[in-house]
Design an enzyme around this catalytic site. Structure first.
Site, PDB file in Angstrom:
ATOM      1  N   SER A 108       0.845  -1.194   0.000  1.00 29.10           N
ATOM      2  CA  SER A 108       0.000   0.000   0.000  1.00 29.10           C
ATOM      3  C   SER A 108       0.878   1.241   0.000  1.00 29.10           C
ATOM      4  CB  SER A 108      -0.930  -0.006   1.209  1.00 29.10           C
ATOM      5  OG  SER A 108      -0.451   0.863   2.188  1.00 29.10           O
ATOM      6  N   SER A 109       0.236   2.387  -0.216  1.00 28.06           N
ATOM      7  CA  SER A 109       0.999   3.623  -0.363  1.00 28.06           C
ATOM      8  C   SER A 109       1.634   4.082   0.945  1.00 28.06           C
ATOM      9  CB  SER A 109       0.098   4.718  -0.925  1.00 28.06           C
ATOM     10  OG  SER A 109      -1.026   4.877  -0.105  1.00 28.06           O
ATOM     11  N   CYS A 110       1.305   3.454   2.071  1.00 26.31           N
ATOM     12  CA  CYS A 110       1.896   3.905   3.339  1.00 26.31           C
ATOM     13  C   CYS A 110       3.360   3.478   3.475  1.00 26.31           C
ATOM     14  CB  CYS A 110       1.079   3.425   4.521  1.00 26.31           C
ATOM     15  SG  CYS A 110       1.181   1.668   4.725  1.00 26.31           S
ATOM     16  N   TYR A 137       3.203  -1.944   9.822  1.00 29.54           N
ATOM     17  CA  TYR A 137       2.678  -2.503   8.567  1.00 29.54           C
ATOM     18  C   TYR A 137       3.597  -2.095   7.406  1.00 29.54           C
ATOM     19  CZ  TYR A 137      -0.421  -3.012   4.523  1.00 29.54           C
ATOM     20  OH  TYR A 137      -0.952  -3.357   3.306  1.00 29.54           O
ATOM     21  N   LYS A 141       5.841  -4.393   4.737  1.00 30.19           N
ATOM     22  CA  LYS A 141       5.660  -4.333   3.276  1.00 30.19           C
ATOM     23  C   LYS A 141       6.964  -3.942   2.567  1.00 30.19           C
ATOM     24  CE  LYS A 141       1.489  -5.697   2.798  1.00 30.19           C
ATOM     25  NZ  LYS A 141       1.170  -6.891   2.001  1.00 30.19           N
ATOM     26  N   PRO A 164      -0.873  -0.078  -4.334  1.00 31.49           N
ATOM     27  CA  PRO A 164      -2.078   0.692  -4.630  1.00 31.49           C
ATOM     28  C   PRO A 164      -2.291   1.826  -3.637  1.00 31.49           C
ATOM     29  CG  PRO A 164      -2.687  -1.313  -3.488  1.00 31.49           C
ATOM     30  CD  PRO A 164      -1.181  -1.335  -3.648  1.00 31.49           C
ATOM     31  N   HIS A 180     -11.138   1.192   7.073  1.00 32.07           N
ATOM     32  CA  HIS A 180     -10.601   2.428   6.525  1.00 32.07           C
ATOM     33  C   HIS A 180     -11.724   3.454   6.445  1.00 32.07           C
ATOM     34  CE1 HIS A 180      -7.136  -0.038   5.170  1.00 32.07           C
ATOM     35  NE2 HIS A 180      -6.508   1.064   5.489  1.00 32.07           N
ATOM     36  N   TRP A 203     -13.679  11.358  11.928  1.00 31.59           N
ATOM     37  CA  TRP A 203     -12.449  11.467  12.722  1.00 31.59           C
ATOM     38  C   TRP A 203     -11.501  12.507  12.123  1.00 31.59           C
ATOM     39  CZ3 TRP A 203     -10.919   5.578  13.141  1.00 31.59           C
ATOM     40  CH2 TRP A 203     -11.893   4.918  13.891  1.00 31.59           C
TER      41      TRP A 203
END
Ligand code: GDP
Length: 323
Positions: A108-110, A137, A141, A164, A180, A203
């Site tokens: 993922s983009s994080c 996480y 990755k 993604p 999410h 939030w």
């Protein structure tokens, strides 16, 4: 991939995995290998070895992972790093032992540094500190990306990592504690409308920006990459170090704009209240999907159309649960 190729979709019940299965089935694939978590524990190295030795997959989409939203990442950091490292280590290594032809590793983009220039190019990987809320996480990755690249270099495998942007779609996780933002907002607004409530709590400050892509578009990009001719696929592996491709649509919205769009689609007419005691997370993470676009890929489902489809799947799943 040929229609009869043995294609393993790890994580076939997840958001991306289920979209991949829909896409592959629509393309006429007849040998899609699937195992539920109960049937195959991907954290169990011996079980994963047995599976690869017996089933001999030729192509692997590694879409199995421990995933979750900002709160889940903060609450279960140990599981996010340990489970993801175990899953990917076992699958990547056994895929190599079994002589798999190609593997796509999904993340993922994080993975990118918190304060990256935007839009984020693949080469910004490991150029700065990560966002704290999902670092365990992200580090798992990043290890997976490095592992794919290392296996390619040492063993001549053909592994490609695909990152993604934020994904959403049918079969998403709607648990408010672990989901999410997009599924959370769909559910909160739907329930508020049903109960006649006047407010929905969003939030954070509403100012962070996020890019969203429909899961079927992600599946489409993955299948296109997996099907690239050998020379093209090998060129990508040789040219990009590490071999990594972003998948995004190139546009982002603020969380407030997203909440307003969801409210319109759901038909919630009350007020949005921003709970600033909750974290914003990273302020922006828009991906540069230039590498993918160069290969001719385009987004098909707009954010509005995607939210309409996701909402309608959410409502029919709710009725199915009541039956
Ligand atoms: P992130 O993209 O990894 O930060 O993960 P999320 O999708 O969980 O959160 C994205 C942004 O949406 C953050 O700024 C959250 O604070 C915000 N947000 C607003 N309302 C919600 C909600 O109800 N659930 C979640 N998960 N995030 C929310």
């Amino acid at each position: 991939m040929e229609p009869q190729s043995r294609v393993y979709v790890a994580g076939h019940r997840g958001l991306v995995g289920s979209a991949l299965v829909r896409r592959l089935e629509a393309a006429g694939h007849r040998s899609i290998l699937k195992r539920t978590h109960a049937e195959l524990e991907l954290g169990d190295a011996a079980a994963v070895r047995r599976f690869f030795e017996t089933e001999k997959p030729e192509y692997v989409f590694l879409a199995a992972a421990k995933v979750g939203g900002i709160l889940a990442n903060n609450t279960y950091p140990a599981q996010f790093i340990a489970e993801n490292l175990a899953i990917q280590t076992n699958v990547i290594h056994e895929a190599y032992r079994a002589g798999v032809k190609r593997l796509l590793f999904l993340g993922s983009s994080c993975i990118y540094p918190r304060d990256c220039p935007q839009p984020i190019k693949e080469e910004y990987l490991l150029t700065g500190p990560l966002e704290a809320t999902n670092r365990p996480y992200a580090i798992a990755k990043i290890a997976g990306i490095e592992m794919c690249w290392s296996y390619n270099r040492q063993y001549g495998t053909r592994y490609l990592s695909v990152m993604p942007t934020n994904l959403y779609g049918p079969g998403d996780n709607y648990d408010l504690q672990t989901s999410h933002v997009l599924p959370a907002l769909i559910r909160k607004m739907h329930e508020a409308k049903e109960r006649g409530e006047r407010e929905v709590v969003v939030w954070g400050t509403g100012t962070p920006r996020r890019e969203f892509l429909y899961s079927d578009d992600m599946a489409d990009a993955c299948v296109m990459l997996m099907n690239l001719p050998d020379e093209r696929f090998d060129f990508i592996l040789a040219q990009y170090q590490p071999p990594l491709i972003n998948v995004g649509c190139g546009e982002d919205v603020t969380i407030r704009e997203l909440a307003e769009t969801v409210a319109k689609v759901v038909g919630f007419q009350g007020k949005l209240v921003f709970d600033t005691t909750k974290p914003d997370g990273t302020m922006r993470k828009l991906l540069d999907a230039g590498r993918l676009q160069e290969l001719g890929w385009k987004q098909r489902v707009s954010l509005h159309a995607g939210i309409v489809s996701a909402y309608s799947a959410f409502v029919s799943d709710q009725y199915a649960e009541l039956d």
